[in-house]
Design an enzyme around this catalytic site. Structure first.
Site, PDB file in Angstrom:
ATOM      1  N   SER A   1      34.170   9.290 -20.326  1.00  0.00           N
ATOM      2  CA  SER A   1      34.216  10.377 -19.361  1.00  0.00           C
ATOM      3  C   SER A   1      33.287  11.507 -19.713  1.00  0.00           C
ATOM      4  O   SER A   1      32.024  11.330 -19.557  1.00  0.00           O
ATOM      5  CB  SER A   1      35.795  10.937 -19.308  1.00  0.00           C
ATOM      6  OG  SER A   1      35.977  11.553 -18.133  1.00  0.00           O
TER       7      SER A   1
ATOM      8  N   ASP B   1      36.968   2.201 -11.484  1.00  0.00           N
ATOM      9  CA  ASP B   1      36.769   3.542 -11.697  1.00  0.00           C
ATOM     10  C   ASP B   1      36.424   4.240 -10.599  1.00  0.00           C
ATOM     11  O   ASP B   1      35.432   4.250 -10.157  1.00  0.00           O
ATOM     12  CB  ASP B   1      35.897   3.745 -12.910  1.00  0.00           C
ATOM     13  CG  ASP B   1      35.699   5.211 -13.310  1.00  0.00           C
ATOM     14  OD1 ASP B   1      36.606   5.826 -12.763  1.00  0.00           O
ATOM     15  OD2 ASP B   1      35.071   5.455 -14.416  1.00  0.00           O
TER      16      ASP B   1
ATOM     17  N   HIS C   1      39.130   3.869 -14.970  1.00  0.00           N
ATOM     18  CA  HIS C   1      38.568   4.707 -15.833  1.00  0.00           C
ATOM     19  C   HIS C   1      38.749   4.409 -17.360  1.00  0.00           C
ATOM     20  O   HIS C   1      37.962   4.893 -18.306  1.00  0.00           O
ATOM     21  CB  HIS C   1      39.175   6.101 -15.569  1.00  0.00           C
ATOM     22  CG  HIS C   1      38.221   7.359 -16.176  1.00  0.00           C
ATOM     23  ND1 HIS C   1      36.637   7.377 -15.871  1.00  0.00           N
ATOM     24  CD2 HIS C   1      38.276   8.281 -16.782  1.00  0.00           C
ATOM     25  CE1 HIS C   1      36.294   8.276 -16.192  1.00  0.00           C
ATOM     26  NE2 HIS C   1      37.048   8.810 -16.891  1.00  0.00           N
TER      27      HIS C   1
END
Length: 715
Positions: A510, A620, A652
Site C-alpha cells: 500500500s 483491489d 488489497h
C-alpha cells in the site's frame, strides 16, 4: 490445540489457530471464544467454539460445528450464552446454550432469513433481553438474502453517482442495517426471539459502515440503540463525515421505531466512531474527528451524560477544539467485569493471542491478575520475546519529533558473532504504524527466521507518536518519510554491526508499496539488492481511480486540477463536492496540482534499475491493478529484473490461506536469491501451490525498448 514448531515458517504462521477476542462472563471465571484453523493437508478450515476456565487455564471444546460465531453471555447462573450459526441458503440461527450441559443443550431461539452478524444482547427485565444485530436490507427495508435475489438477464450496471465500487465490491442497492427485537424466556424455560425490525428503514442511513464496520459501529442498551453512519447529505466517496445517532426506545417490542436523533458537534466535520452505552444504559460515549476528509485525524472522546437529553460533553477539550490529549484512541471497547477489573484481548510480535484480567486502583496502578497465552509467549511457534527490540534514530524534521522509532526482529538462533542481511519493512497507511502485535499478512518473524535482521521503521506519518507527527506527512509523501527511512538505513549501517547492509532488501505494501516505487527512483534504491512492491502506487494520478477520493484529496492538499491551495479558493460552488478536502486547510504556498506532481513516483522512471517483485491483485479497488501492471511494464521495458504476481480473487490484501502461502513462497524466494540465502521453496513447489508461470528468468528485450524510441535501459 497445542502446536509445536522447531522453526517459524509461513506454513506455521498460516496453520496456527486464529483465536477470536475473548468473551468473559460477568464474574470473569469463564471465557468463550472461537478458533479457526486451516489445514494445508486437507485444504479445509475448521472452526471450534471453546470455553476457557480462568481458574485452571483449561480450554474445553464446546463444538466444532461449522458456521458458529459471536458467542454472547446471557447469564452466569445458570451459565447460558447465545451464539450465531450460519445455515444453508444464506440464513442465520440464534442458538441458546447451557454451558454446563454442553452442546447437546443447544436449541434455536430465533431464525433470520438472511446472513447476519455482530450480535449484541442486553438484559432488560428478568428473563428478557434486547437483541440487535447487523444484516443487509433491500431498498424496501426488508431483509436481503442474496440467494433469493431476482436474477437479471443483463450484467450491466449504470451508475449516476459515486460510489461505483468500494474496497472489493461494486456498489449495489442493498444497505447494511441494524435489526432489533427481544429474546424472552417462555413457560418451559426456553428462550424465543421476537421478529426483528429494521431500525434504519426509511432513514437513508447505513450502519455498520462498509467495508469494515461491525459491532464497533453500534451498541444496544436498555434505553435504545446508538450508532454511527455516514452523513446522508454528503457523497461518501468525497467525504469522511460520520454522524452519531440515537434511537430512543421505551420498549424493544413496540410496533414503530422512533426516528433517529442526530447529535451535532459544532466544529467537528470528520468521522464519529465506537459508540458505547454505559452498563446501565443511561450514559454513552463515542469518538469523533475534527477534520473532514482526513481519516487519520485525532480521535477525541465525547460523553453523553444522560441519553434522555441531547447534551454532549467534549472530554479534554480546549479552545481551538484540538483537544489536550495528544493521542488518538482507536476504540472504546473496554470489557469491565463485575469486580471492576478489566478483561483484555491482545497479541504481540511473537504471540498471536493472549487474554488478561487487569485490576486497577484509585491511584492509577494496574496489576495483571491473570493471563493466558495461546503459544506460551511464542515458544510453541519456535519464537521468543528476546528476538524483538527497538531502535531510535534521528528524525528528518526535529521540529516535529527529534527521533523516530523502529522495531527490530532477529532470528531465534541469532548469534552476535555472525552477520545477517537486512530486511526493511515499510508499513501502509500512510498514517499507520508497526506495533507490538501479531499479523498473518506481514509478520516480521517470518522474514527473521529466514535469516534476516528485520527493521520496521515508523517514519513521519506514523500513528502513536503524537498527532503532529502523523499530520506531517500531508503533501509530503516522498519527503520527510523517505528521509526518515534513509536515516534509519544509515543508523543501522553505523550502529548495528551484526547487519550486513550490502545485503539489504526492502518490502512494503500500500503506502509501503508507494515507498518501494519512490525508493526505486531515488538514491536509497541503489543500496538495496531487491525490492518488493505489494499493491503500491505507481503514479499519484492513478489515485483518481480509487474509491474513497477524499483520501488523496486531503492527503495531497486538494484536487490535482486546482491551481491554488483550497484555502485560497473563492469558487466555493465549484468546490462543494470536495468540501471535506477544503475544511481546515492551511495555505502551503503551492498549488495542490504541484503537490500531486511533486510526490509522484513515476516522475523518476529514468532511475529505476533495482530488481523488483511487483504484486497486485484484480479485486483491489482501493489501488487498482493498473498501478502494479504499470510498474512491472516499466521494469520489463527498461530491462530491470522483475516479476509480477497477481491473484484474480484477492483484494488489497491476500487473505485466502493457499494464496497467502504462495505469496510467502514467491516473496521469500525473490529476496533470498539476492542476498545469498537458500530458496524457501522450489519452483515446482510454487507450481504445485497453484501458480502459473509465464516466461523465463530472462531480462526484458532491449531491442523492444529501442524500437519504441526509449533508448537503451540502464544496467
Amino acid at each position: 490445540m497445542t502446536i509445536r514448531a522447531t522453526m517459524f515458517t509461513p506454513q506455521v504462521l498460516l496453520s496456527a489457530p486464529r483465536r477470536s477476542a475473548g468473551v468473559p462472563n460477568a464474574t470473569g471465571t469463564h471465557v468463550l471464544y472461537t478458533t479457526s484453523t486451516y489445514s494445508f493437508e486437507t485444504h479445509k478450515k475448521t472452526t471450534e467454539l471453546r470455553c476457557l476456565d480462568v481458574s485452571t487455564n483449561e480450554s474445553t471444546l464446546i463444538t466444532d460445528e461449522d458456521g458458529i460465531s459471536e458467542p454472547v453471555w446471557l447469564s452466569d447462573d445458570p451459565a447460558l450464552f447465545a451464539v450465531l450459526r450460519s445455515g444453508k441458503a444464506s440464513t442465520t440461527d440464534v442458538l441458546v446454550v447451557n454451558l454446563i450441559e454442553g452442546w447437546d443443550s443447544a436449541y434455536v431461539a430465533g431464525h433470520i432469513a438472511a446472513p447476519a452478524s455482530s450480535l449484541k444482547i442486553k438484559a432488560l427485565d428478568e428473563g428478557k433481553y434486547a437483541v440487535a444485530l447487523a444484516a443487509k436490507a433491500s431498498p424496501d427495508g426488508s431483509l436481503f438474502n442474496p440467494e433469493k435475489a431476482t436474477k437479471t438477464q443483463s450484467t450491466g450496471r449504470l451508475y449516476k453517482q459515486l460510489f461505483v465500487r468500494h474496497w472489493d465490491e461494486y456498489a449495489s442497492k442493498e444497505r447494511n442495517a441494524i435489526w432489533y427485537g427481544t429474546l424472552s424466556q417462555g413457560q418451559e424455560g426456553r428462550y424465543g426471539m421476537s421478529g426483528l425490525r429494521n431500525s434504519l428503514k426509511g432513514t437513508g442511513l447505513e450502519s455498520p459502515i462498509p467495508p469494515f464496520g461491525g459491532a464497533d459501529h453500534f451498541d444496544v442498551g436498555s434505553s435504545g440503540i446508538i450508532f454511527v453512519a455516514k452523513d446522508p447529505q454528503l457523497n461518501p466517496a468525497l467525504n469522511s463525515k460520520c454522524n452519531l445517532y440515537l434511537i430512543r426506545l421505551s420498549s424493544f417490542d413496540g410496533d414503530e421505531t422512533p426516528k433517529p436523533y442526530e447529535y451535532h458537534l459544532p466544529g467537528f466535520h470528520g468521522a464519529s466512531a465506537s459508540p458505547v452505552f454505559s452498563p446501565d444504559g443511561q450514559k454513552a460515549a463515542f469518538l469523533s474527528m475534527k477534520t473532514g476528509g482526513y481519516e487519520s485525524d485525532k480521535n477525541q472522546i465525547f460523553v453523553i451524560p444522560e441519553v434522555r437529553k441531547n447534551h454532549v460533553v467534549h472530554m479534554m477539550s480546549n479552545k481551538d477544539g484540538s483537544g489536550t490529549w495528544d493521542r488518538s484512541p482507536q476504540a472504546i471497547d473496554i470489557t469491565v467485569l463485575k469486580d471492576n477489573s478489566i478483561f483484555v484481548t491482545g497479541s504481540t510480535l511473537v504471540e498471536y493471542s493472549f487474554y488478561s484480567i487487569i485490576s486497577h486502583s484509585s491511584t492509577g496502578t494496574a496489576t495483571t491478575k491473570w493471563t493466558h497465552s495461546s503459544s506460551k509467549d511464542g515458544s510453541s511457534l519456535g519464537l521468543k520475546p528476546s528476538q524483538v527490540s527497538s531502535i531510535w534514530f534521528p528524525a528528518s524534521d526535529p521540529s516535529v519529533n527529534k527521533e523516530v522509532h523502529a522495531w527490530v526482529t532477529k532470528p531465534s538462533n541469532f548469534s552476535a558473532s555472525k552477520k545477517y542481511p537486512l530486511a526493511m519493512l515499510i508499513h501502509g497507511g500512510p498514517q499507520g504504524s508497526w506495533a507490538d502485535s501479531w499479523s498473518t499478512r506481514w509478520n516480521p518473524a517470518v522474514f527473521a527466521e529466514q535469516g534476516y535482521i528485520v527493521v520496521a521503521p515508523n517514519p513521519t506519518g506514523s500513528t502513536g507518536y503524537g498527532q503532529a507527527f502523523t499530520d506531517a506527512i500531508r503533501r509530503d509523501w516522498g519527503g520527510a518519510p523517505y528521509q526518515d527511512i534513509v536515516n534509519c538505513f544509515e543508523h543501522v549501517s553505523k550502529h548495528m554491526p551484526e547487519v550486513e547492509v550490502s545485503r539489504a532488501v526492502m518490502l512494503g505494501a500500500s503506502y509501503g508499496g508507494y515507498m518501494a516505487n519512490w525508493i526505486q527512483g531515488h538514491d536509497l534504491g541503489r543500496k538495496f539488492a531487491a525490492l518488493v512492491c505489494h499493491d503500491g502506487i505507481f503514479s499519484t494520478t492513478g489515485l483518481l481511480a480509487t474509491e474513497e477520493l477524499y483520501f488523496p484529496f486531503y492527503d495531497l492538499g486538494g484536487t490535482p486540477w486546482s491551481a491554488l491551495p483550497d484555502a485560497q479558493r473563492s469558487d466555493r460552488k465549484y468546490d462543494t463536492p470536495i468540501r471535506a478536502a477544503a475544511l481546515a486547510q492551511e495555505t502551503f504556498g503551492q498549488s495542490s496540482m504541484e503537490a500531486w506532481a511533486r510526490n509522484d513516483p513515476s516522475r523518476f522512471l529514468d532511475q529505476w534499475q533495482t530488481p523488483q517483485l511487483v504484486i497486485h491483485s484484480s479485486k483491489d479497488y482501493r489501488l487498482p491493478i493498473s498501478e502494479g501492471l504499470a510498474a512491472f511494464n516499466v521494469l520489463q521495458a527498461r530491462g530491470v529484473e522483475s516479476q509480477f504476481l497477481t491473484f484474480p480473487d484477492e483484494n488489497h490484501w491476500v487473505l485466502k490461506p493457499e494464496n497467502s502461502l504462495l505469496w510467502h513462497k514467491v516473496v521469500l524466494n525473490w529476496i533470498n536469491r539476492f542476498v545469498g540465502l537458500p530458496a524457501f521453496a522450489a519452483e515446482d513447489d510454487e507450481e504445485g501451490g497453484g501458480v502459473e508461470f509465464f516466461g523465463g528468468e530472462r531480462k526484458a528485450e532491449k531491442e523492444v525498448v529501442d524500437m519504441v524510441g526509449m533508448g537503451k535501459p540502464e544496467t
